[in-house]
Design an enzyme around this catalytic site. Sequence first.
Site: not given
Ligand code: PBG
Length: 324
Positions: A195, A205, A248
């Site tokens: 990630k 967010r 991701k």
């Molecule tokens: C946080 C989380 C995020 C997403 C999924 N889980 C955002 C982050 O890491 O700040 C993002 C998914 C998306 O942008 O569609 N645990």
Amino acid sequence: MLRRPRRNRKTEVIRSAVRENAVQVENLIMPLFLVGGSNVNEVVKSLPIASRMSEDNCLKEIESGLKFGLNKFIMFPAIPEALKDSVASHSYHPDNFYLKVAANIKRNFGNDVCLISDVAMDPYSSDGHDGYVENGEIINDVTLPILAEMALAQAQAGFDILGPSDMMDGRIGAIRTKLDEADYYNTSIMSYTAKYASCFYGPFRDALDSAPKSGDKKTYQMDPANKKEALIEAELDEMEGADFMMVKPALHYLDIIHILKESTNLPISAYHVSGECALLIAAAQNGWIDYHKAIDETLLSIKRAGADLIITYFAKEWAERRMI
Ligand code: PBG
């Protein structure tokens, strides 16, 4: 000329006969943003195909998805500010509506639906970070037991697959051990293996009001410049007992999907994240690209790169369009 590759492209029948990849509805996972209350369906401004939904509308969304063969959902909670604290204690509190809704979904749909969770502190953290914060630092080993506790509560609620999205070191092992000790050895883990600290999470967010209150996520999410490091993460996740590995974002990291697929025998999922989906929507709204063709080509590219599963906000729309 002895070789003329165009001969295999001359009609649609031949093209479809030699087609190497296809997206199927079985490959898709639909994200759902859950809020408290009833009859809530608030469109996310920066991602207008997604909404924040209360339980009743979530259940309806799942029911209609099932009609189109869409049966995998990944659920994220929007938690009121008053319930957030520095140790994300609400994440495993018996009153947590996210856990109750999950249990209710599983009661209603049983194994016709596969429900995936989010294991991370950020929706519940007063600091908006995925780990415990002390003097501006994210403390890895204090975070692990919190994640394990959260994971156990989610397993007890009935989630089929848990999705640790936090990027702390050692969390897959900590979660697996906790689950196994409580006899939840059948609950699966889909690890967010690679990630990245990406700018494409913005609309997500916004939807959950979960942006970090200070600093950024670069000490735990990966540097977008790195590829080999994804292999280190993959090796650890495999050793620690992950059942699925995720990359991701998806679209800007197709090379990472590809190398992980080549280097592991575990299924790979890819998260086509909010900002990546928003780009397509915005361009289509301006009439600059063909919306449906752009979605189809995008999902196909993620599949072709090596993803077995694709998490995308377009899942429901795509599944519905396929039926008509
Ligand atoms: C946080 C989380 C995020 C997403 C999924 N889980 C955002 C982050 O890491 O700040 C993002 C998914 C998306 O942008 O569609 N645990």
